[in-house]
Write a protein that holds these residues in place. Structure first.
Motif, PDB file in Angstrom:
ATOM      1  N   GLU A  36      25.999   3.836  -1.970  1.00 20.25           N
ATOM      2  CA  GLU A  36      25.156   3.709  -3.157  1.00 20.25           C
ATOM      3  C   GLU A  36      24.170   2.550  -3.034  1.00 20.25           C
ATOM      4  N   LEU A  37      24.132   1.902  -1.861  1.00 17.37           N
ATOM      5  CA  LEU A  37      23.233   0.760  -1.719  1.00 17.37           C
ATOM      6  C   LEU A  37      21.974   1.121  -0.918  1.00 17.37           C
ATOM      7  N   SER A  38      21.719   2.416  -0.771  1.00 22.92           N
ATOM      8  CA  SER A  38      20.566   2.845   0.033  1.00 22.92           C
ATOM      9  C   SER A  38      19.253   2.530  -0.689  1.00 22.92           C
ATOM     10  N   LEU A  39      18.227   2.199   0.071  1.00 26.09           N
ATOM     11  CA  LEU A  39      16.891   1.964  -0.485  1.00 26.09           C
ATOM     12  C   LEU A  39      16.035   3.222  -0.370  1.00 26.09           C
ATOM     13  N   GLY A  40      16.631   4.324  -0.021  1.00 25.49           N
ATOM     14  CA  GLY A  40      15.892   5.581   0.117  1.00 25.49           C
ATOM     15  C   GLY A  40      15.159   5.628   1.453  1.00 25.49           C
ATOM     16  N   ARG A  41      14.359   6.687   1.602  1.00 24.99           N
ATOM     17  CA  ARG A  41      13.604   6.799   2.858  1.00 24.99           C
ATOM     18  C   ARG A  41      12.247   6.108   2.689  1.00 24.99           C
ATOM     19  N   LYS A  42      11.796   5.427   3.674  1.00 25.78           N
ATOM     20  CA  LYS A  42      10.491   4.745   3.713  1.00 25.78           C
ATOM     21  C   LYS A  42      10.234   3.906   2.445  1.00 25.78           C
ATOM     22  N   PRO A  43      11.103   2.963   2.156  1.00 29.85           N
ATOM     23  CA  PRO A  43      10.889   2.182   0.918  1.00 29.85           C
ATOM     24  C   PRO A  43       9.590   1.372   0.944  1.00 29.85           C
ATOM     25  N   TRP A  44       9.238   0.822   2.132  1.00 28.81           N
ATOM     26  CA  TRP A  44       8.042  -0.025   2.202  1.00 28.81           C
ATOM     27  C   TRP A  44       6.772   0.792   1.982  1.00 28.81           C
ATOM     28  N   GLN A  45       6.731   1.962   2.638  1.00 29.64           N
ATOM     29  CA  GLN A  45       5.541   2.810   2.462  1.00 29.64           C
ATOM     30  C   GLN A  45       5.409   3.225   0.992  1.00 29.64           C
ATOM     31  N   ASN A  46       6.554   3.585   0.392  1.00 31.76           N
ATOM     32  CA  ASN A  46       6.527   3.998  -1.021  1.00 31.76           C
ATOM     33  C   ASN A  46       6.018   2.865  -1.913  1.00 31.76           C
ATOM     34  N   LEU A  47       6.516   1.660  -1.610  1.00 31.89           N
ATOM     35  CA  LEU A  47       6.114   0.501  -2.406  1.00 31.89           C
ATOM     36  C   LEU A  47       4.608   0.259  -2.278  1.00 31.89           C
ATOM     37  N   GLN A  48       4.140   0.316  -1.014  1.00 26.57           N
ATOM     38  CA  GLN A  48       2.709   0.057  -0.781  1.00 26.57           C
ATOM     39  C   GLN A  48       1.840   1.097  -1.493  1.00 26.57           C
ATOM     40  N   ARG A  49       2.272   2.371  -1.396  1.00 25.90           N
ATOM     41  CA  ARG A  49       1.465   3.430  -2.014  1.00 25.90           C
ATOM     42  C   ARG A  49       1.411   3.259  -3.540  1.00 25.90           C
ATOM     43  N   THR A  50       2.587   2.986  -4.119  1.00 24.42           N
ATOM     44  CA  THR A  50       2.634   2.837  -5.578  1.00 24.42           C
ATOM     45  C   THR A  50       1.789   1.648  -6.030  1.00 24.42           C
ATOM     46  N   LEU A  51       1.948   0.525  -5.300  1.00 29.62           N
ATOM     47  CA  LEU A  51       1.172  -0.664  -5.679  1.00 29.62           C
ATOM     48  C   LEU A  51      -0.323  -0.398  -5.525  1.00 29.62           C
ATOM     49  N   GLY A  52      -0.657   0.338  -4.473  1.00 28.84           N
ATOM     50  CA  GLY A  52      -2.078   0.664  -4.246  1.00 28.84           C
ATOM     51  C   GLY A  52      -2.634   1.475  -5.406  1.00 28.84           C
ATOM     52  N   GLU A  53      -1.878   2.464  -5.842  1.00 29.84           N
ATOM     53  CA  GLU A  53      -2.360   3.315  -6.940  1.00 29.84           C
ATOM     54  C   GLU A  53      -2.398   2.547  -8.262  1.00 29.84           C
ATOM     55  N   MET A  54      -1.457   1.613  -8.405  1.00 32.49           N
ATOM     56  CA  MET A  54      -1.425   0.848  -9.651  1.00 32.49           C
ATOM     57  C   MET A  54      -2.444  -0.289  -9.665  1.00 32.49           C
ATOM     58  N   SER A  55      -3.038  -0.566  -8.497  1.00 28.87           N
ATOM     59  CA  SER A  55      -3.990  -1.685  -8.444  1.00 28.87           C
ATOM     60  C   SER A  55      -5.305  -1.329  -9.122  1.00 28.87           C
ATOM     61  N   GLU A  56      -5.465  -0.072  -9.518  1.00 27.04           N
ATOM     62  CA  GLU A  56      -6.680   0.313 -10.248  1.00 27.04           C
ATOM     63  C   GLU A  56      -6.282   0.782 -11.650  1.00 27.04           C
ATOM     64  N   PRO A  57      -6.083  -0.161 -12.555  1.00 26.03           N
ATOM     65  CA  PRO A  57      -5.701   0.242 -13.908  1.00 26.03           C
ATOM     66  C   PRO A  57      -6.748   1.172 -14.512  1.00 26.03           C
ATOM     67  N   SER A  58      -6.280   2.145 -15.258  1.00 21.53           N
ATOM     68  CA  SER A  58      -7.174   3.193 -15.741  1.00 21.53           C
ATOM     69  C   SER A  58      -8.263   2.684 -16.672  1.00 21.53           C
ATOM     70  N   PHE A  59      -8.003   1.557 -17.383  1.00 23.09           N
ATOM     71  CA  PHE A  59      -9.001   1.108 -18.360  1.00 23.09           C
ATOM     72  C   PHE A  59     -10.303   0.675 -17.697  1.00 23.09           C
ATOM     73  N   LEU A  60     -10.247   0.362 -16.370  1.00 21.55           N
ATOM     74  CA  LEU A  60     -11.468  -0.041 -15.671  1.00 21.55           C
ATOM     75  C   LEU A  60     -12.486   1.092 -15.638  1.00 21.55           C
ATOM     76  N   ARG A  61     -11.982   2.334 -15.763  1.00 21.60           N
ATOM     77  CA  ARG A  61     -12.888   3.490 -15.722  1.00 21.60           C
ATOM     78  C   ARG A  61     -13.879   3.494 -16.891  1.00 21.60           C
ATOM     79  N   VAL A  62     -13.498   2.793 -17.972  1.00 18.52           N
ATOM     80  CA  VAL A  62     -14.390   2.751 -19.127  1.00 18.52           C
ATOM     81  C   VAL A  62     -15.738   2.142 -18.713  1.00 18.52           C
ATOM     82  N   TRP A  63     -15.668   1.171 -17.808  1.00 10.84           N
ATOM     83  CA  TRP A  63     -16.927   0.510 -17.385  1.00 10.84           C
ATOM     84  C   TRP A  63     -17.412   0.966 -16.005  1.00 10.84           C
TER      85      TRP A  63
END
Lengths: 290, 249
Positions: A36-63
């Motif tokens: 039960e202590l597994s970090l899943g498959r490719k945890p680093w890639q998953n983290l990088q991808r999620t952070l990358g997508e979250m680095s552009e908050p949607s409210f910036l699209r207003v401008w």
């Protein structure tokens, strides 16, 4: 003089540390054994991808975002053209409304908790000498309320009063009254008994002893605890929407289910700003109270 | 009903907590208007005696009568309240409610008279307010009536405590080390105030005194307690401070 058996006996702190260490190792060992202590498959890639997508908050699209967005069918035929900026503005207005709902849930929940906690806290303060059965009843109710998480109360109450803010308010109130009641009882128990006994010594009735000796000393602490719990409830209320009990949680759940990481980033920013602002406000008021 | 012969009368009084005997076979009688100093080291039983007199702990053996009431632990609550209202107290340390105003602390002395529910909200009858204001003026603290009590100095607070005792209008005053933690000037002022007020009202004074130099100033009679036993009961002028100190060694 200490006897040899006393001097060689490990003290309570050592025993506590050994106990904690055993508990930590046992938890790690058993969870690892159950895989039960597994970090899943490719945890680093998953983290990088999620952070990358979250680095552009949607409210910036207003401008800065695309003004137009074309929606086409499988054959490339244009179905409609959306105005992205106006969509995002509508979304942000929805976030504003959800923040307002969250604040109202936290505020009304805390106010209701303060009312429920008052009699229970007073009856469960040992130094006020309530009759034993009443004391144990009040203490038991406070312990039960405190041990059930707001989210669990939320799930339970949505089934009773339906979806929406009422379930959220009641969930916050029930859990917080356990916490506030316990804090009130502890404040009363830790009061300096001498001024209270001095009121009693003047021939005051029990009610006068309470209102003139106990209450003035404990009231600032009670208000301070209320503000602290309110501050905590603003944080807690942001997730109540996950179970349908109103507020920002519903938008969080929606953004996560649809993998809209930009919108999730907008929501998290809104939560951080709101919580920080109200923490600062509550801290400032509490400092002036005590 | 005739007035009791003695204000406080102890006959073989003993106070124990479990196996621990705090006061052992104590005998004395105090008449109306007497000024009595109680001296003794920490743990001699002085505070236990005062607590027993005000019904905060029970006499476990023998008899203790206060204003004609037998303090046997079987008293009804209202009897104890009524008794306490006739015994004003000035405590060691600062037993005022710090967050209340000075005038409210003084008014607490009249809670046995003003029992209306309005007093819970600190709404007091006009005559009580006037009497409390007069008590404050008597101790020279009228200027501080609206101040919060915890903003006052130790000496000022002790004066407020005396004003509270004064406002209680009780025939007996118990004072437990009233000059403890005060500087010499403030202590002189408090001693003068207590003796003047006791003389004015012909009150009975029972005062635990830590500073043995002040015994003769405060009292006509001294009771010496040592390890829970009464070892001397004599006019205050019979022993000098150094003789008292010698008795307590």
């Amino acid at each position: 003089m200490n006897s040899p058996s006393q001097s060689t006996r490990p003290n309570a702190l050592t025993l506590l540390l050994i106990g904690c260490a055993i508990l930590v190792f046992a938890s790690l060992w058993t969870l690892a054994a159950e895989d039960e202590l597994s970090l899943g498959r490719k945890p680093w890639q998953n983290l990088q991808r999620t952070l990358g997508e979250m680095s552009e908050p949607s409210f910036l699209r207003v401008w800065f975002g695309e003004t137009k967005s074309e929606v086409r069918d499988g054959d490339g035929k244009l179905l409609r053209t959306d105005d992205q900026q106006s969509n995002e503005r509508r979304y942000l207005a929805g976030v504003g409304r959800a923040i307002w709902t969250t604040l109202r849930i936290a505020t009304l929940g805390t106010a209701l908790a303060a009312i429920i906690a008052l009699p229970l806290g007073l009856l469960s303060a040992r130094t006020l000498n309530a009759p034993r059965p009443v004391f144990w009843f009040a203490k038991g109710v406070l312990d039960a309320l405190r041990s059930i998480h707001t989210l669990v109360f939320g799930l339970f109450l949505v089934g009773i009063v339906g979806l929406g803010a009422t379930a959220g308010i009641l969930a916050v109130a029930l859990h917080s009254s356990g916490t506030l009641g316990k804090l009130l009882a502890e404040s009363i128990e830790s009061l300096d008994a001498n001024p209270v006994n001095a009121v009693r010594a003047a021939g005051a009735t029990p009610a006068q002893v309470f209102f003139l000796g106990v209450w003035p000393a404990v009231l600032p602490q009670y208000i301070s605890h209320m503000l602290y719990v309110w501050e905590f409830n603003i944080r807690d209320s942001t997730i109540l929407g996950l179970v349908g009990a109103g507020g920002l949680g519903l938008l969080l759940s929606e953004a996560m289910s649809l993998f809209q990481w930009g919108r999730l980033a907008t929501l998290l920013l809104a939560i951080v700003i709101m919580v920080t602002a109200f923490d600062a406000l509550s801290r400032a008021v509490r400092r002036r109270l005590v | 009903m005739s007035a009791p012969q003695f204000v406080v009368e102890a006959r073989g009084a003993q106070i124990s907590v479990g196996a621990n005997v705090l006061l052992r076979d104590v005998n004395f009688a105090i008449s109306q208007g007497e000024r009595v100093a109680i001296v003794g080291h920490n743990g001699a039983g002085k505070s236990s005696l005062l607590r027993a007199i005000t019904g905060f702990c029970d006499v476990t053996e023998g008899s203790l009568r206060v204003l004609g009431t037998e303090m046997n632990g079987l008293l009804q609550r209202h009897t104890i309240r009524s008794l306490r209202s006739r015994i004003a107290q000035v405590h060691q340390g600062l037993n005022l409610v710090g967050r209340l105003s000075v005038i409210d602390n003084v008014l607490i002395g009249g809670t046995a008279r003003a029992t209306s529910m309005l007093t819970w909200l600190r709404r007091w009858p006009a005559q009580e307010r006037e009497a409390a204001q007069a008590a404050l003026a008597r101790v020279g603290m009228a200027w501080a009536a609206a101040r919060r009590t915890d903003s006052l100095s130790g000496g000022e607070r002790q004066k407020v405590a005396i004003a509270r005792a004064l406002h209680q209008q009780a025939p007996v005053l118990l004072a437990d080390e009233p000059t403890a933690s005060l500087d010499a000037d403030a202590a002189d002022e408090i001693v003068e105030l207590i003796t003047a007020l006791v003389a004015e009202r012909n009150s009975t004074l029972l005062c635990v005194v830590h500073d043995l130099q002040r015994v003769a100033q405060l009292a006509d009679r001294v009771i010496v307690l040592h390890k829970g036993s009464l070892i001397a009961d004599a006019p205050a002028t019979r022993y000098s401070a150094s003789e008292l100190r010698g008795m307590l060694k």
